[in-house]
Design an enzyme around this catalytic site. Structure first.
Site, PDB file in Angstrom:
ATOM      1  N   GLY A  45     175.144  91.701 211.909  1.00 40.70           N
ATOM      2  CA  GLY A  45     174.003  91.399 212.766  1.00 40.70           C
ATOM      3  C   GLY A  45     173.224  90.232 212.192  1.00 40.70           C
ATOM      4  O   GLY A  45     173.258  89.990 210.984  1.00 40.70           O
ATOM      5  N   GLU A 137     167.553  94.405 213.045  1.00 42.50           N
ATOM      6  CA  GLU A 137     167.404  93.037 213.563  1.00 42.50           C
ATOM      7  C   GLU A 137     166.079  92.850 214.301  1.00 42.50           C
ATOM      8  O   GLU A 137     165.444  91.806 214.185  1.00 42.50           O
ATOM      9  CB  GLU A 137     168.586  92.657 214.455  1.00 42.50           C
ATOM     10  CG  GLU A 137     169.943  92.706 213.777  1.00 42.50           C
ATOM     11  CD  GLU A 137     170.057  91.946 212.470  1.00 42.50           C
ATOM     12  OE1 GLU A 137     169.313  90.960 212.249  1.00 42.50           O
ATOM     13  OE2 GLU A 137     170.887  92.336 211.627  1.00 42.50           O
TER      14      GLU A 137
END
Length: 171
Positions: A45, A137
């Site tokens: 990510g 994230e």
């Protein structure tokens, strides 16, 4: 194009990203560059803030680095709408905090709304590694690093380690 991943303690990692109006060609190019950079650095990510952009954009591929076919999530303006009371603890790492992993406890299940690569509104429910990765994230987009969840002592130890790594790699 490969982008440079910012490393802690770069102050740009603490900037809160701004929502985008729409997923344009420029945003799609940022997403593709972020994905290429994430694959190059063997992550699963990456948030735009990690490459010095203040846009609310993340990319995720849990199959990165495996033999499995890519399953890429392109998310602009991701917003966690709901999270479970149930918690899950996973060992997290981060491309902006090299050679550091720690057990982090987060909600086990989430529901998230975002704009996809085609500027279409999407809502998904996620659990397990995907839920953890999305939360990790989204934290980046809010200027938060996973190490912020650790005790002050652990944070100080990590910062000392990062300083040594920086000196070592600067030689």
């Amino acid at each position: 194009m490969l982008l440079t991943i910012l490393k802690e303690p770069d102050p740009r990692l603490r900037v809160k990203a701004k929502p985008i109006e729409a997923v344009t060609d420029e945003i799609r190019q940022l997403m593709e560059d972020m994905l290429e950079t994430m694959y190059h650095d063997e992550g699963i990510g990456l948030a735009a803030t990690q490459v010095g952009s203040d846009k609310r954009v993340i990319v995720i591929d849990l199959n990165s680095g495996t033999e499995e076919a890519p399953e890429v999530f392109y998310m602009a303006n991701p917003e966690i709408l709901w999270h479970s009371e149930e918690k899950s603890t996973l060992k997290e790492g981060c491309l902006s905090v090299p050679e550091t992993r720690a057990d982090i406890t987060r909600p086990a299940h989430i529901k998230v709304r975002y704009l996809d690569r085609d500027n279409q509104a999407q809502e998904i429910e996620a659990d397990g590694l995907l839920a953890t990765c999305i939360q990790h994230e989204v934290d980046h987009l809010n200027g938060v690093l996973f190490i912020d969840y650790l005790s002050r002592l652990k944070q100080e130890m990590i910062h000392k380690k990062l300083k040594k790594l920086k000196k070592f790699h600067a030689l």
